[in-house]
Design an enzyme around this catalytic site. Structure first.
Site, mmCIF file in Angstrom:
data_model
loop_
_atom_site.group_PDB
_atom_site.id
_atom_site.type_symbol
_atom_site.label_atom_id
_atom_site.label_comp_id
_atom_site.label_asym_id
_atom_site.label_seq_id
_atom_site.Cartn_x
_atom_site.Cartn_y
_atom_site.Cartn_z
ATOM 1 C CB SER A 25 -1.062 0.482 1.466
ATOM 2 O OG SER A 25 0.002 -0.140 2.334
ATOM 3 C CD1 TRP B 156 4.553 -0.182 -8.762
ATOM 4 C CD2 TRP B 156 3.271 1.393 -9.275
ATOM 5 N NE1 TRP B 156 4.363 -0.484 -9.746
ATOM 6 C CE2 TRP B 156 3.628 0.480 -10.485
ATOM 7 C CE3 TRP B 156 2.089 3.404 -9.658
ATOM 8 C CZ2 TRP B 156 2.754 0.298 -11.653
ATOM 9 C CZ3 TRP B 156 2.116 2.604 -11.250
ATOM 10 C CH2 TRP B 156 2.451 1.490 -12.024
ATOM 11 C CG PHE C 59 8.978 -4.682 3.613
ATOM 12 C CD1 PHE C 59 10.203 -4.388 4.934
ATOM 13 C CD2 PHE C 59 9.058 -3.747 3.310
ATOM 14 C CE1 PHE C 59 10.485 -3.309 5.541
ATOM 15 C CE2 PHE C 59 9.371 -2.263 3.683
ATOM 16 C CZ PHE C 59 10.393 -2.066 5.241
ATOM 17 C CB ALA D 164 3.759 6.957 -7.740
ATOM 18 C CE LYS E 108 13.464 1.029 -11.848
ATOM 19 N NZ LYS E 108 13.080 2.301 -10.843
ATOM 20 N NE ARG F 211 10.355 6.449 -4.885
ATOM 21 C CZ ARG F 211 10.172 5.395 -4.037
ATOM 22 N NH1 ARG F 211 9.099 4.980 -3.410
ATOM 23 N NH2 ARG F 211 9.970 3.649 -4.969
ATOM 24 C CD GLN G 132 12.442 -1.255 -3.186
ATOM 25 O OE1 GLN G 132 11.883 -2.123 -3.349
ATOM 26 N NE2 GLN G 132 13.306 -1.102 -1.562
#
Ligand code: NAD
Ligand code: 13P
Length: 357
Positions: free
Chosen positions: A11, A14, A101, A157, A208, A272, A306
């Site tokens: 949630s 994205w 996660f 997003a 990427k 980000r 990420q």
């Protein structure tokens, strides 16, 4: 024919923008073809927002006020804090959590999902084990014993939440499942192409994020478009080379789809990872360096990077296999994020590799 029941796992920004696409299509389908059940349950990692629970706010306002503020995700999205309750009875599972996660989620789900369910992963990332890398789609497939496609693409997003034209790539192994997911996600402002190359699409989406850090360093150093283009081109080559080396079935053409070069461009300009890498350079140059964890917390309001984790994961693969010299850009990024190299090393990545030969 029984209607498909969709469950959404995740949630964040994205996840909510993608859930809005799914909510629209489930609503329309329930009024026409009947392929999908109208209500879509969404697992939310519960947290308090002031004196209220995030799930309660989402169910009341149809908006995730923390991760995708200002976007109505649809009144048929039902937020649920209980993972097993979310997937109960569902035969279509959408995974979209930050990649760190997913393993714990898969463990909890093992033995608790329909055996005839099908899954798709929107998560960009990988896991490294002693035996080698594991993509998130492989993790889902192995743990739950169900087919898992992927959806990857140039998908910032917030912009999709605002219904700006975008594209994505679905990588599939079972054609009927690829088609099903295309019907679930495609809208007049979100075009989906299908490729029979899960590993290629997922590796592109994952790798990427490392190149996006490099692009952020270039921006932080205030270099112009030539340098940024040079870094992105070299990054794309390393992405493609590593993907094809680890997964020999990967197709070259996949890198020309939305999940390849288009996602690289979008993320290197509007993502980000880029933003935080640029801030890293500014802090470094000001004489008060900050680590990525601090910058992530300061700049992203709970959203997760990420690229930093992925860079460490990929670098451990390169080290174990003795491939570092073949991936000088990835290696320079990893040196910078771990404080072993200054940010200026990004524009010298090639000469560093040449000198070390
Ligand atoms: P996000 O970064 O916006 O939010 C982080 C999410 O992680 C939140 O939902 C939070 O509740 C959750 N979380 C925090 N701690 C947790 C825990 N211990 N266990 C489980 N969940 C926890 O999330 P996102 O943007 O939806 O990213 C999910 C995936 O989608 C990532 O792999 C990302 O690369 C990918 N993606 C993101 C975008 C984007 O523009 N944001 C676009 C395409 C793909
Ligand atoms: P960031 O995680 O760098 O924001 O990238 C988002 C993304 O994957 C766009 O497709």
């Amino acid at each position: 024919l029984e209607r498909h029941q969709v469950a959404f796992i995740g949630s964040g920004a994205w996840a909510c923008a993608a859930a809005k696409l799914v909510a629209r299509n489930c609503q329309l389908s329930s009024e026409s073809t009947g392929e999908f059940e109208k209500a879509v349950r969404m697992w939310v990692y519960e947290e308090q927002i002031g004196d209220r629970k995030l799930t309660d706010i989402i169910n009341e306002r149809h908006e995730n006020v923390k991760y995708l503020p200002g976007v109505n995700i649809g009144d048929n999205i039902v937020a649920c804090p209980d993972l097993l309750e979310t997937v109960q009875g569902a035969d279509v599972l959408v995974f979209c959590t930050p990649h760190q996660f997913t393993r714990d989620i898969c463990r909890q789900l093992r033995g608790n999902v329909n055996l005839d369910a099908v899954a798709i992963s929107l998560t960009k990332g990988m896991r490294v084990r002693a035996e080698g890398p594991q993509l998130i789609s492989e993790m889902v497939r192995k743990n739950l014993n169900i087919d898992c496609s992927v959806l990857m693409g140039a998908n910032i997003a917030k912009d999709i939440g605002n219904e700006e034209l975008s594209e994505a790539t679905i990588g599939y192994a079972v054609p009927a499942n690829g088609e099903l997911f295309k019907r679930l996600f495609e809208t007049p402002y979100f075009y989906v192409q299908l490729v029979p190359d899960i590993a290629g699409a997922e590796m592109a989406g994952t790798l990427k994020n490392i190149v996006a850090l490099a692009a952020g360093f270039v921006d932080g150093l205030q270099k112009g478009p030539n340098t940024k283009a040079a870094i992105m081109r070299a990054g794309l080559n390393e992405m493609r080379s590593l993907a094809e080396r680890i997964y020999p079935t990967v197709r070259d053409n996949t890198f020309f789809e939305s999940c390849g070069v288009a996602d690289l461009i979008a993320t290197c300009y509007g993502g980000r990872n880029r933003l935080v890498a640029e801030a890293y350079v500014h802090a470094y140059q000001s004489g008060s360096p900050k680590c990525f964890d601090i910058l992530e917390a300061e700049l992203l309001a709970g959203q997760k990077l990420q690229g930093v984790l992925t860079s460490d994961e990929v670098q451990s693969i390169l080290q174990v296999r003795g491939w570092e010299a073949d991936y000088p850009l990835f290696t320079a990024v990893n040196g910078i994020i771990n404080g072993l190299l200054p940010p200026t090393a990004i524009t010298e990545y090639k000469s560093a590799a040449i000198t070390s030969q």
